[in-house]
Design a protein around this motif. Structure first.
Motif, PDB file in Angstrom:
ATOM      1  N   LYS A  51       0.783  -1.288   0.003  1.00 24.61           N
ATOM      2  CA  LYS A  51      -0.026  -0.089  -0.034  1.00 24.61           C
ATOM      3  C   LYS A  51       0.737   1.204   0.077  1.00 24.61           C
ATOM      4  O   LYS A  51       1.835   1.552   0.863  1.00 24.61           O
ATOM      5  CB  LYS A  51      -0.726  -0.112   1.205  1.00 24.61           C
ATOM      6  N   ASP A  52       0.852   2.057  -1.137  1.00 23.97           N
ATOM      7  CA  ASP A  52       1.656   3.125  -1.344  1.00 23.97           C
ATOM      8  C   ASP A  52       3.211   2.763  -1.130  1.00 23.97           C
ATOM      9  O   ASP A  52       4.040   3.827  -0.409  1.00 23.97           O
ATOM     10  CB  ASP A  52       1.115   4.351  -0.281  1.00 23.97           C
ATOM     11  N   GLY A  53       3.413   1.724  -1.590  1.00 19.21           N
ATOM     12  CA  GLY A  53       4.964   1.510  -1.751  1.00 19.21           C
ATOM     13  C   GLY A  53       5.516   0.727  -0.380  1.00 19.21           C
ATOM     14  O   GLY A  53       6.671   0.533  -0.332  1.00 19.21           O
ATOM     15  N   LYS A  54       4.438   0.563   0.393  1.00 17.47           N
ATOM     16  CA  LYS A  54       5.101  -0.151   1.849  1.00 17.47           C
ATOM     17  C   LYS A  54       4.308  -1.539   1.915  1.00 17.47           C
ATOM     18  O   LYS A  54       3.017  -1.572   1.542  1.00 17.47           O
ATOM     19  CB  LYS A  54       4.779   0.672   2.860  1.00 17.47           C
ATOM     20  N   GLN A  55       4.856  -2.636   2.389  1.00 23.68           N
ATOM     21  CA  GLN A  55       4.415  -3.700   2.467  1.00 23.68           C
ATOM     22  C   GLN A  55       3.205  -3.631   3.612  1.00 23.68           C
ATOM     23  O   GLN A  55       3.304  -2.989   4.910  1.00 23.68           O
ATOM     24  CB  GLN A  55       5.205  -4.863   3.208  1.00 23.68           C
ATOM     25  N   SER A  56       2.038  -4.013   3.286  1.00 18.31           N
ATOM     26  CA  SER A  56       0.718  -3.882   4.073  1.00 18.31           C
ATOM     27  C   SER A  56      -0.046  -5.249   4.389  1.00 18.31           C
ATOM     28  O   SER A  56      -1.201  -5.146   4.942  1.00 18.31           O
ATOM     29  CB  SER A  56      -0.096  -2.859   3.497  1.00 18.31           C
ATOM     30  N   GLY A  57       0.726  -6.477   4.286  1.00 16.54           N
ATOM     31  CA  GLY A  57      -0.213  -7.437   4.409  1.00 16.54           C
ATOM     32  C   GLY A  57      -0.189  -8.396   3.592  1.00 16.54           C
ATOM     33  O   GLY A  57       0.878  -8.406   2.594  1.00 16.54           O
ATOM     34  N   GLY A  58      -1.209  -9.255   3.287  1.00 17.08           N
ATOM     35  CA  GLY A  58      -1.417 -10.307   2.361  1.00 17.08           C
ATOM     36  C   GLY A  58      -2.178 -11.538   3.033  1.00 17.08           C
ATOM     37  O   GLY A  58      -2.939 -11.395   3.969  1.00 17.08           O
ATOM     38  N   ARG A  59      -1.720 -12.559   2.616  1.00 16.53           N
ATOM     39  CA  ARG A  59      -2.563 -13.873   2.994  1.00 16.53           C
ATOM     40  C   ARG A  59      -2.084 -13.957   4.392  1.00 16.53           C
ATOM     41  O   ARG A  59      -2.777 -14.771   5.130  1.00 16.53           O
ATOM     42  CB  ARG A  59      -2.264 -15.012   2.204  1.00 16.53           C
ATOM     43  N   VAL A  60      -1.089 -13.511   4.825  1.00 19.36           N
ATOM     44  CA  VAL A  60      -0.953 -13.808   6.063  1.00 19.36           C
ATOM     45  C   VAL A  60      -1.690 -13.402   7.056  1.00 19.36           C
ATOM     46  O   VAL A  60      -1.654 -13.845   8.312  1.00 19.36           O
ATOM     47  CB  VAL A  60       0.820 -13.013   6.481  1.00 19.36           C
ATOM     48  N   ILE A  61      -2.583 -12.126   6.883  1.00 20.59           N
ATOM     49  CA  ILE A  61      -3.509 -11.983   7.777  1.00 20.59           C
ATOM     50  C   ILE A  61      -4.538 -13.180   8.138  1.00 20.59           C
ATOM     51  O   ILE A  61      -5.014 -13.223   9.278  1.00 20.59           O
ATOM     52  CB  ILE A  61      -4.434 -10.658   7.120  1.00 20.59           C
ATOM     53  N   TYR A  62      -4.837 -13.733   6.920  1.00 19.57           N
ATOM     54  CA  TYR A  62      -5.826 -15.130   7.194  1.00 19.57           C
ATOM     55  C   TYR A  62      -5.136 -16.084   7.883  1.00 19.57           C
ATOM     56  O   TYR A  62      -5.566 -16.783   8.803  1.00 19.57           O
ATOM     57  CB  TYR A  62      -6.200 -15.488   5.765  1.00 19.57           C
ATOM     58  N   VAL A  63      -3.846 -16.236   7.819  1.00 16.43           N
ATOM     59  CA  VAL A  63      -3.031 -17.254   8.628  1.00 16.43           C
ATOM     60  C   VAL A  63      -2.918 -17.079  10.084  1.00 16.43           C
ATOM     61  O   VAL A  63      -3.309 -17.625  10.912  1.00 16.43           O
ATOM     62  CB  VAL A  63      -1.444 -17.386   8.200  1.00 16.43           C
ATOM     63  N   LYS A  64      -2.682 -15.592  10.439  1.00 15.34           N
ATOM     64  CA  LYS A  64      -2.916 -15.044  11.788  1.00 15.34           C
ATOM     65  C   LYS A  64      -4.228 -15.271  12.281  1.00 15.34           C
ATOM     66  O   LYS A  64      -4.500 -15.635  13.438  1.00 15.34           O
ATOM     67  CB  LYS A  64      -2.314 -13.584  11.790  1.00 15.34           C
ATOM     68  N   LEU A  65      -5.397 -14.964  11.465  1.00 13.30           N
ATOM     69  CA  LEU A  65      -6.621 -14.913  11.943  1.00 13.30           C
ATOM     70  C   LEU A  65      -7.098 -16.373  12.260  1.00 13.30           C
ATOM     71  O   LEU A  65      -7.513 -16.534  13.432  1.00 13.30           O
ATOM     72  CB  LEU A  65      -7.474 -14.490  10.963  1.00 13.30           C
TER      73      LEU A  65
END
Length: 865
Positions: free
Chosen positions: A346-360
């Motif tokens: 997001k705007d050039g910075k890493q902002s997440g991905g599928r790791v959000i669902y892994v943590k969830l």
């Protein structure tokens, strides 16, 4: 009256201190406390606590294995067998309690096991490569007027340049996609995905070969390497096929020069065959220009290289290679194995991905296990009155508390092991369904790692579930047992109630989350995208249809088929970024503006087929002669260019000068995670690669059959492979849809377990008030009266759960929704429905227990009297 020392500190001293030291220590500490109390009561308390802690030393601490002389030297195996025998007798005697515990723990362990398999597979993606720690992909940040866009593609020249000019790079490879094509051998014809690449790719990714040309993998442009799976489909074997020919797209013949092992399912990039990259360069000369960015480039770094230093070296690489003409692109290296889980920027910075669902889902698994453990705790302590005599007799016989603790922990471990065995069987049964839901190929492999992890989960769960009941049951005072008066302390009561509150907080959060996810998915599916995606068929333009004259004839006949209302072609599937170009020049443009436009070549009648709305001007039409110099923009593009009266305005930069003839209303050609970007339509039939046809509802079968027949007539050897446009659109949200489905099931399991937890607490209340209920029944108490008596206080617990759980659910759901640019509003009814559902579940549970108790003969309640 003498001052009393702090009760907690004194109890702690008596708990840990050996008997031979306790009397002396206690007397000395009380004297010190009385001396200090005269000066300052607060200081006396602090001093007393500090002196107690000073006594907490190994030489003064009781052994947890301390036993009475009667048991000293006893046979440990015999005691273990004795405890197991008692445990099985209790299971048999109290079948309902046993099965409730078994169902709760089995459900929790099964859910946790399924989630564990899914999470483990997600975390293992792309981690199996031999050089995984040194394997990187070249990505780029695009500085745009609306922010920074990060892409995984770069210039095709990047691989050779990095390999030659950057010492930290050991080797590099470039690829170009070649997807969903016809591959045939004699009469066998299948669809397959391939890529153009060089031999270096197979070194970088350490793909193993079953057979290969020993000298060179790609000795010439007619070479092809295929996967083991493709070889079996085409030839029925992987042996003796080197040199045999394969036909691609019914056009060109290639000779097999290698067969590589099947790419594992936990690889994010899958392909069936590979062709020499030199072919790609001939087909797409733009790959030889630094200004283009349509290729994937992978690099293998030298050992012990600092990737940040390499990124500093190459950040201005494209700017330098284009002699300062391209300043808005910044290349960088991203570790390949992290791209799958951490792929969103997001705007050039890493902002997440599928790791959000892994943590969830990891958190959900832990919470479901905890909820199951809470059930066991509550139900075990609620049945404490049944075990009073057992505890009393053993204490009279001189057994120590830690022996009782050990017995009850063994009992809890036993039931957890039984639950674990059942959950493994249940998981094996559910795994095929779970694979369908998740789109994975998960298996339950009973290797050493799996067994160790399962044992760790089981032991942890057993100790967590059994520790509190063990210490609670073993902590009854002998005089309380002899009086037969079981009245738990306020702290014990509040612990049980607090555990039930925690269960319902978890349930509330999950219910709110599922409600929000469901409504967002529904919003996505029903949102007006700015074009009509219903009843539109989309398929690839390939084979003879790539010839413009043949295609014109086919398109005309397609549009005349019964059931087809309109047909055209386009270069975009309207499901994501496809072709971004910069460089358009308009009147008043800022020279430093390098914003990229989505360029979409179309054929006549395409906008009409999609039902797009023109807000100004007109569409492309044959009535105006040649439209090659015409262009149509979307509203976002006109807004970016700042043109108040755009019709007729000249645009330079994409071939000849063009004139704006129309402005189409903004529509979503990317997912709802993205803002609508500037877009331009060009009339350029030769660059369109997808045919779209709108068909009348109700006649799909006949129309599709006629389309298939027409396609084969004009394009022999190419069976039509169509999709509905709404299916292509929904495919963008596969992850969200899977999360929605899984969340529903896991929420349902959590509610089921929570009901059992509440049942345990109601049961405990009934146990404590058993005689009272019997007397009240004799005096005429009705079934409803029993329900009201038992439900007192539980409504308060649910209210507390709502006060805590609903705000947590709100913020968790809001955090998930923030991943979407276009999203639903958080409605009040989301939270009201979660609260009401929880309340109904709780009241139903209490009502069930009340109905059971109301049938008991009052004499049974008073028999002991």
């Amino acid at each position: 009256m003498k001052p009393q020392p702090p009760n907690r500190s004194l109890r702690f001293l008596r708990w840990f201190c050996k008997d031979e030291y306790l009397e002396e220590f206690e007397g000395d500490l009380i004297e010190l406390y009385e001396q200090y109390h005269a000066d300052s009561p607060k200081k006396a308390k602090r001093k007393f606590f500090w002196e107690v802690m000073r006594c907490f030393r190994p030489e003064f601490i009781k052994s947890i294995f301390q036993v009475t002389p009667h048991y000293r030297g006893s046979n440990t195996t015999a005691m273990f067998k004795h405890n197991l025998l008692i445990a099985f007798r209790n299971f048999k005697r109290h079948k309902v309690s046993f099965f409730i515990n078994l169902i709760g723990l089995t459900t929790g362990l099964s859910c946790a096991l399924l989630i564990f398999l899914w999470v483990n597979d997600e975390k293992s993606m792309d981690k199996f490569y031999k050089h995984e720690a040194r394997l990187y992909q070249v990505m780029e940040h695009f500085q745009q007027d609306f922010g920074v866009r990060t892409v995984t593609s770069t210039s095709g020249l990047m691989a050779s340049a990095l390999k030659l000019e950057v010492p930290e790079v050991e080797t590099a490879a470039v690829t170009g996609a070649f997807q969903d094509v016809n591959v045939s051998v004699e009469e066998k014809l299948i669809r397959a995905n391939g890529l153009y690449t060089s031999e270096e790719l197979f070194k970088i990714f350490s793909y193993e070969f079953l057979h290969r040309n020993e000298e060179m993998l790609f000795p010439d442009k007619s070479s092809i390497v295929i996967s083991e799976q493709l070889a079996l489909k085409l030839f029925g074997t992987t042996n003796n096929i080197i040199g045999r020919d394969i036909v691609i797209q019914q056009d060109k013949k290639y000779f097999v020069s290698g067969v590589f092992e099947n790419i594992p399912s936990n690889a994010s990039e899958q392909f069936d065959f590979a062709l020499p990259y030199s072919i790609y360069e001939e087909l797409f000369p733009g790959a030889l220009e630094w200004g283009n960015s349509g290729n994937q480039v992978y690099v293998l770094l030298q050992d012990n290289v600092n990737v940040d230093q390499v990124n500093d070296k190459i950040k201005d690489y494209i700017n330098i290679k284009t002699d300062g003409r391209t300043t808005f692109r910044t290349p960088f290296l991203k570790r390949y194995s992290t791209k799958y889980l951490y792929g969103e920027y997001k705007d050039g910075k890493q902002s997440g991905g599928r790791v959000i669902y892994v943590k969830l889902f990891s958190a959900v698994a832990v919470l479901i296990l905890i909820v199951g453990c809470i059930n066991f705790m509550n139900l075990s302590t609620s049945q404490a009155s049944r075990r009073l005599k057992e505890v009393g007799v053993k204490k009279v016989m001189g057994i120590q508390r830690m022996d009782l603790v050990s017995q009850y922990l063994q009992e809890s471990m036993l039931i957890v092991f039984i639950s674990a065995a059942v959950s493994v069987v249940l998981t094996l049964i559910l795994l095929p369904w779970f694979n369908v839901v998740t789109g994975k190929v998960l298996t339950l492999a009973f290797d050493l790692t799996f067994v160790v992890r399962i044992l760790l989960i089981v032991v942890t769960t057993g100790f967590l579930a059994g520790s509190y009941p063990a210490f609670y049951l073993s902590g009854f005072k002998l005089f309380t047992i002899l009086k037969g008066n079981l009245k738990g302390s306020w702290s014990a009561i509040w612990i049980r109630k607090g555990l039930v509150v925690f269960q319902f907080i978890v349930s509330l959060v999950l219910i709110v989350a599922v409600t929000v996810i469901d409504n967002q998915i529904q919003f996505i599916q029903e949102k007006d995208l700015g074009y009509d995606r219903e009843n539109i068929i989309s398929f690839r333009r390939e084979g003879k249809l790539m010839d413009d004259s043949s295609f014109e004839t086919f398109l005309t006949e397609l549009g005349q088929l019964p059931g087809v209302t309109s047909a055209s072609s386009i270069s975009h599937d309207l499901a994501g970024h496809a072709w971004g170009v910069g460089g358009p020049v308009w009147k008043g443009k800022n020279p430093e503006d390098e914003t990229e436009f989505e360029l979409v070549p179309v054929h006549y009648n395409m906008l009409e087929t999609l039902g797009m709305e023109l807000v100004q001007g007109r569409s492309f039409s044959k009535d105006f002669g040649s439209e090659f110099s015409s262009i149509i923009f979307n509203e976002s593009a006109i807004k970016l260019m700042g043109l108040k009266d755009p019709i007729g305005e000249p645009i330079k930069g994409w071939g000849p000068e063009r004139q704006i003839v129309g402005v189409v209303k903004d529509f979503h050609f990317e997912s709802l995670h993205q803002n609508i970007k500037p877009l331009a339509f060009l009339l350029w039939s030769g660059r369109t690669n997808r045919v779209m046809a709108k068909i009348q509802p109700g006649s799909q079968r006949q129309t599709l059959q006629a389309m298939e027949k027409l396609h084969l007539e004009h394009n022999p050897g190419f069976p039509i492979q169509y999709q509905f446009l709404d299916q292509i659109y929904k495919a963008q949200y596969v992850s969200e849809q899977k999360v929605a489905v899984l969340s529903k099931y896991f929420t349902g399991f959590t509610i089921l377990i929570s009901m059992m937890g509440l049942f345990a607490l109601v049961n405990f209340t009934a146990e404590r008030r058993f005689k009272e209920i019997g007397i009240r029944k004799i005096l005429g108490l009705s079934s409803f009266g029993i329900f009201r008596l038992l439900s007192q206080g539980f409504s308060r617990l649910i209210l507390i759960s709502m006060v805590i759980g609903l705000p947590i659910g709100f913020f968790a759901s809001k955090s998930w929704l923030d991943n979407f640019i276009y999203k639903i509003d958080m409605e009040v009814w989301f939270f009201l429905s979660a609260g009401i559902l929880t309340w109904v579940v709780a009241l139903f549970t209490v009502l069930t227990q009340a109905a059971k108790i109301s049938k008991i003969n009052p004499i049974e309640c008073l028999r002991d009297e």
